[in-house]
Design an enzyme around this catalytic site. Sequence first.
Site, PDB file in Angstrom:
ATOM      1  CG  ASN A  61     113.133  26.791  26.581  1.00  0.00           C
ATOM      2  OD1 ASN A  61     113.137  26.011  27.690  1.00  0.00           O
ATOM      3  ND2 ASN A  61     114.564  26.755  26.315  1.00  0.00           N
ATOM      4  CD  GLU A  74     109.240  33.871  28.151  1.00  0.00           C
ATOM      5  OE1 GLU A  74     109.526  32.716  27.482  1.00  0.00           O
ATOM      6  OE2 GLU A  74     110.031  34.667  28.452  1.00  0.00           O
TER       7      GLU A  74
HETATM    8  N1  THU Z   1     113.919  31.309  25.564  1.00  0.00           N
HETATM    9  C1  THU Z   1     112.503  31.305  26.338  1.00  0.00           C
HETATM   10  O1  THU Z   1     111.817  30.268  26.241  1.00  0.00           O
HETATM   11  N2  THU Z   1     112.219  32.710  26.913  1.00  0.00           N
HETATM   12  C2  THU Z   1     112.981  33.654  26.877  1.00  0.00           C
HETATM   13  O2  THU Z   1     112.423  34.539  27.620  1.00  0.00           O
HETATM   14  C3  THU Z   1     114.077  33.789  26.188  1.00  0.00           C
HETATM   15  C4  THU Z   1     114.528  32.631  25.307  1.00  0.00           C
HETATM   16  C5  THU Z   1     114.316  30.055  25.027  1.00  0.00           C
HETATM   17  C6  THU Z   1     114.190  30.031  23.447  1.00  0.00           C
HETATM   18  C7  THU Z   1     115.211  29.096  23.211  1.00  0.00           C
HETATM   19  O3  THU Z   1     114.625  27.669  23.231  1.00  0.00           O
HETATM   20  C8  THU Z   1     116.293  29.283  24.170  1.00  0.00           C
HETATM   21  O4  THU Z   1     115.592  29.986  25.361  1.00  0.00           O
HETATM   22  C9  THU Z   1     117.684  29.923  23.967  1.00  0.00           C
HETATM   23  O5  THU Z   1     117.266  31.274  23.352  1.00  0.00           O
END
Ligand code: THU
Length: 158
Positions: A61, A74
């Site tokens: 992320n 993802e």
């Molecule tokens: N996030 C992801 O990368 N994947 C997920 O399946 C859920 C949430 C990230 C988005 C944000 O950067 C952080 O996690 C908190 O929501």
Amino acid sequence: MKELKIVTPILSVSYDELSDSDRRLVDAARKMTYKSYSPYSRFSVGAAILLDNDVVVTGSNQENVAYPSGICAERSAAFYAGANYPEAHFMAIAIAARGTDGEEITDPISPCGACRQALAEYEQLAGHDVKVILAGHDSIYIVPSVKSLMPLAFIDFA
Ligand code: THU
């Protein structure tokens, strides 16, 4: 009137029960949590996608001070795969995360709605199920396909 039921089969497995290929993906997703840029949420997510050319594409992320401009692990992995291997099809994706305490989350997290939508389209393009492996520290869930995580998905408008 008729009631329709949608069932999402989930296999809960231990790390040792994973196939070699699934273990490789989980390892890659866990490793990617350390490359997350998440100064705002302090929630580090990693994703690894196995393509049918045997390449494993990874993502984490990436947040932004303008919050909605950031992207989940993802979609970071999926769009990298789509951009760099446009001919390849997705076979499986593994997702792992570390919480604000820096430790791997106990129970698996599952992709947000936007990521499910994006992954559903890559699954459609693949023409077969794309396995989803959700890795927590204490349990790992294997979901057989993206569509079983997102029933009644909007995937075309022809
Ligand atoms: N996030 C992801 O990368 N994947 C997920 O399946 C859920 C949430 C990230 C988005 C944000 O950067 C952080 O996690 C908190 O929501």
